[in-house]
Design a protein around this motif. Structure first.
Motif: not given
Length: 261
Positions: A150, A220, A258
């Motif tokens: 991320s 997510s 996720w």
């Protein structure tokens, strides 16, 4: 599932995920060494509560997980208190959120030390005893960020990817010794660490905290709910039992879907 007669260390266990895992191990009958920071009276209440509620022996180490010498001493202290260390749960972790070019150098170094290097030093210290007894369980608490990335989490993502790699190497080296090493990779769990991230993201993006949870933190995570600490405790207990003796070198996602994307 009973872990009676086993002795465990859980790093970073005075709050959050680590506290829940320590509770689950004690409930299964394992003696537990707690580790972490926090108010001394609160830590003592936690330690005494494990003994009172579960009939196990519980001790506390204030070892700093950024200091290799203190990590080595923590393992030695656990061996002195319990006579052995059968289970090692490497959970301690910290987080900082910033763009790569703005990421503070000192925070990069500290995150690598606590989130990755501490796992190595604790495993290194505990391994001789595990090999001598031909039994051991190592559970590294990685993250979904050990498998995917991320933005703005460069140090954390790098460290957690390192934890997954470390897990695989240790598993290969100990595969014939009745020692297992696995990584649990949680998605977002409502812990003080995540609560801090919510505030940071809100300030950085001029959003409300509710918007951050819905549109950033859980964006997510298909389940759209935080992972329960009790879920992680139950999985850790399972991995530490004999029924999981063939599970090693794995990265187990507990992330509401996720990493299925």
């Amino acid at each position: 599932m009973s872990l009676k007669g086993k002795a465990a260390i859980v790093t970073g266990s005075t709050s959050g995920i680590g506290q829940g895992i320590a509770e689950a191990l004690a409930a299964a009958g394992a003696d537990v060494m707690l580790n972490g920071f926090g108010d001394a009276d609160a830590v003592e209440r936690q330690r005494a509560g494990l003994e009172r509620d579960h009939g196990v022996k519980a001790v506390f180490s204030a070892a700093d997980m950024s200091k290799p010498d203190q990590i080595k001493a923590m393992v030695a202290d656990a061996e002195a208190a319990f006579g052995k260390v059968d289970i090692l749960v490497n959970n301690a972790g910290i987080q900082t959120v910033a763009a790569v070019e703005e990421f503070p150098d000192d925070r990069w170094e500290l995150i690598q030390a606590i989130n990755l290097s501490s796992n190595f030093y604790a495993i290194k210290a505990a391994m001789p005893g595990m090999k001598a007894r031909n039994w051991g369980r190592i559970v590294n608490i990685a993250s979904a960020h050990g498998l995917v990335a991320s933005p703005y989490k460069v140090a954390y993502v790098a460290a957690k990817h390192g934890v997954v790699g470390l897990t695989k190497v240790v598993a290969l080296e100990t595969a014939q010794m009745n020692i297992t090493c696995n990584a649990i990779c949680p998605g977002f769990v409502k812990t003080p660490l995540v609560e801090g991230q919510i505030g940071e993201q809100a300030r950085a993006n001029d959003m409300t905290e509710e918007q951050v949870v819905r549109d950033v933190i859980l964006a997510s995570q298909p389940s759209k709910r935080f992972v329960g600490i009790d879920e992680l405790g139950a999985l850790t207990v399972f991995l530490c039992g004999d029924q999981a003796s063939s599970i090693t070198g794995t990265s187990l996602s507990v992330d509401g879907g996720w990493t299925a994307r």
